[in-house]
Design an enzyme around this catalytic site. Sequence first.
Site, PDB file in Angstrom:
ATOM      1  N   GLN A  20      39.831 -72.655 -33.090  1.00 46.14           N
ATOM      2  CA  GLN A  20      39.436 -73.289 -34.357  1.00 46.14           C
ATOM      3  C   GLN A  20      39.246 -72.548 -35.623  1.00 46.14           C
ATOM      4  OE1 GLN A  20      38.241 -76.375 -34.802  1.00 46.14           O
ATOM      5  NE2 GLN A  20      38.777 -76.969 -32.613  1.00 46.14           N
TER       6      GLN A  20
ATOM      7  N   SER B 204      46.437 -71.968 -31.669  1.00 40.80           N
ATOM      8  CA  SER B 204      47.014 -73.066 -31.260  1.00 40.80           C
ATOM      9  C   SER B 204      47.749 -73.796 -32.525  1.00 40.80           C
ATOM     10  CB  SER B 204      46.078 -73.963 -30.548  1.00 40.80           C
ATOM     11  OG  SER B 204      46.936 -75.312 -30.298  1.00 40.80           O
TER      12      SER B 204
ATOM     13  N   CYS C 109      35.849 -84.523 -25.104  1.00 39.52           N
ATOM     14  CA  CYS C 109      36.582 -83.894 -24.070  1.00 39.52           C
ATOM     15  C   CYS C 109      36.412 -84.439 -22.782  1.00 39.52           C
ATOM     16  CB  CYS C 109      36.638 -82.292 -23.727  1.00 39.52           C
ATOM     17  SG  CYS C 109      37.579 -81.830 -25.488  1.00 39.52           S
TER      18      CYS C 109
ATOM     19  N   THR D   6      62.393 -70.973 -21.923  1.00 37.98           N
ATOM     20  CA  THR D   6      63.184 -70.872 -23.125  1.00 37.98           C
ATOM     21  C   THR D   6      62.370 -71.049 -24.255  1.00 37.98           C
ATOM     22  OG1 THR D   6      65.008 -71.445 -21.598  1.00 37.98           O
ATOM     23  CG2 THR D   6      65.040 -71.913 -24.298  1.00 37.98           C
TER      24      THR D   6
HETATM   25  C1  LIG Z   1      41.726 -77.235 -29.097  1.00 35.62           C
HETATM   26  C2  LIG Z   1      41.066 -76.105 -28.367  1.00 35.62           C
HETATM   27  C3  LIG Z   1      41.552 -75.415 -27.378  1.00 35.62           C
HETATM   28  C4  LIG Z   1      42.707 -75.896 -26.680  1.00 35.62           C
HETATM   29  O1  LIG Z   1      43.934 -75.768 -27.318  1.00 35.62           O
HETATM   30  P1  LIG Z   1      45.449 -76.620 -26.980  1.00 35.62           P
HETATM   31  O2  LIG Z   1      46.457 -76.165 -28.073  1.00 35.62           O
HETATM   32  O3  LIG Z   1      44.760 -78.194 -27.266  1.00 35.62           O
HETATM   33  O4  LIG Z   1      45.357 -76.291 -25.391  1.00 35.62           O
HETATM   34  C5  LIG Z   1      40.971 -74.236 -27.069  1.00 35.62           C
HETATM   35  N1  LIG Z   1      39.882 -73.683 -27.472  1.00 35.62           N
HETATM   36  C6  LIG Z   1      39.145 -74.442 -28.469  1.00 35.62           C
HETATM   37  C7  LIG Z   1      38.110 -73.752 -29.184  1.00 35.62           C
HETATM   38  C8  LIG Z   1      39.905 -75.586 -29.105  1.00 35.62           C
HETATM   39  O5  LIG Z   1      39.420 -76.265 -30.145  1.00 35.62           O
END
Ligand SMILES: *Cc1c(COP(=O)(O)O)cnc(C)c1O
Length: 394
Positions: free
Chosen positions: A180, A200, A326, A238
């Site tokens: 986040q 992410s 979630c 890959t």
């Molecule tokens: C969304 C989120 C994840 C998971 O990430 P993904 O890329 O969706 O697997 C993990 N930790 C936090 C704090 C998130 O907000």
Amino acid sequence: MAKTIYLDNAATTMVNPKVVDAMMPFFTEYYGNPSSIYSFAGKAKEAVEDARAAIAGILGAKTEEIYFTGGGSESDNWALKATAEMYGSKGKHIITSTIEHHAILHTCDYLEKQGFEITYVGVDENGRIKLDELKEAIRPDTILISVMAANNEIGTIQPLKEIGAIAKEHGILFHTDAVQAFAHIPINVDEMNIDMLSASGHKINGPKGIGIMYIRKGVKIGSFIHGGAQERKRRAGTHNVPGIVGMGVAAKIATEEMQERMAYECKLRDHLIERVLTEIPYSRLNGDRTNRLPNNTSFCFRFIEGESMLILLDQAGICGSSGSACTSGSLDPSHVLLAIGLPHEIAHGSLRLTLSEQTTMEEIDYTVDELKKIIERLRSMSPLYEDFVKKNAN
Ligand SMILES: *Cc1c(COP(=O)(O)O)cnc(C)c1O
């Protein structure tokens, strides 16, 4: 207003059209496998390395310390499981917090079954980790501290520098789930003594299914996905070249625009908080008022059931989420809201609205206007609220 008002940017974000443009050639034009020798694959390889260098620069890391993964959950799993595997002979104790994402908490459950002991350090009423409790939890056999950079439900930013200093002082590895926080707020792995970090793509206006793990040089964790020799033999498979390019460009744009964007989102956020707290009775803000992600708001409304509120908001074209997003289908209140000390009945009436740089002031005002009506309507149907009003009248 017929258009959708998207206020769930903590769940995922729109891919920036500039990011899409940057990705497109890597589907149809430069589709070579970056591990191949011929020069046709050179463009793909170069693009992967450019993205890696850009992300490293943002974190103050070395380029070779960035590893591409399949997303935030994979990075979190990798950090915990591979540390447990590699350092398990040194000790079997891991420290984390009570408000982590399920990618951390459920991995900890798994490791407990493998004979590891986990200490869950509590947080204060604003969701900040109790540093005294953290220090007390440290034992000679502690091998890892994993604490998130910022919470996905209530937006609280953790004191990473302090946690990093404590970990370093005791010679314990420090991992942070920065999904986040990465490219939303400044993070520097050296200043904060971070040894491993998860991020992410899809939380920063990049594509889904791509993430990174930062692993400090010298941290000896092994591979999590076994196979080919990609990613310095630490993450086989890959390369997701379009995804990697997309995450790199998204991270670059978010970082270049960070100050401007933070200021804009904070202005909208504070307006939203101010209006809700003053205009909706029996409402509360969850999370830290100042140490807070610029785009996060989280509220609880007494005598309200979160799901009903979300359905009515949806009918008004507004996408929000409750604490239990979630675990949809489950009626359990969020573990985060319980951890900050809220009783079940209050935690049930939670609403998270998370903004983006696309969000407008008009959308915020429309949302508050609709929310006021929805809450009035739901409360007018609530026997609990009726009793409460009667009691307060006498
Ligand atoms: C969304 C989120 C994840 C998971 O990430 P993904 O890329 O969706 O697997 C993990 N930790 C936090 C704090 C998130 O907000």
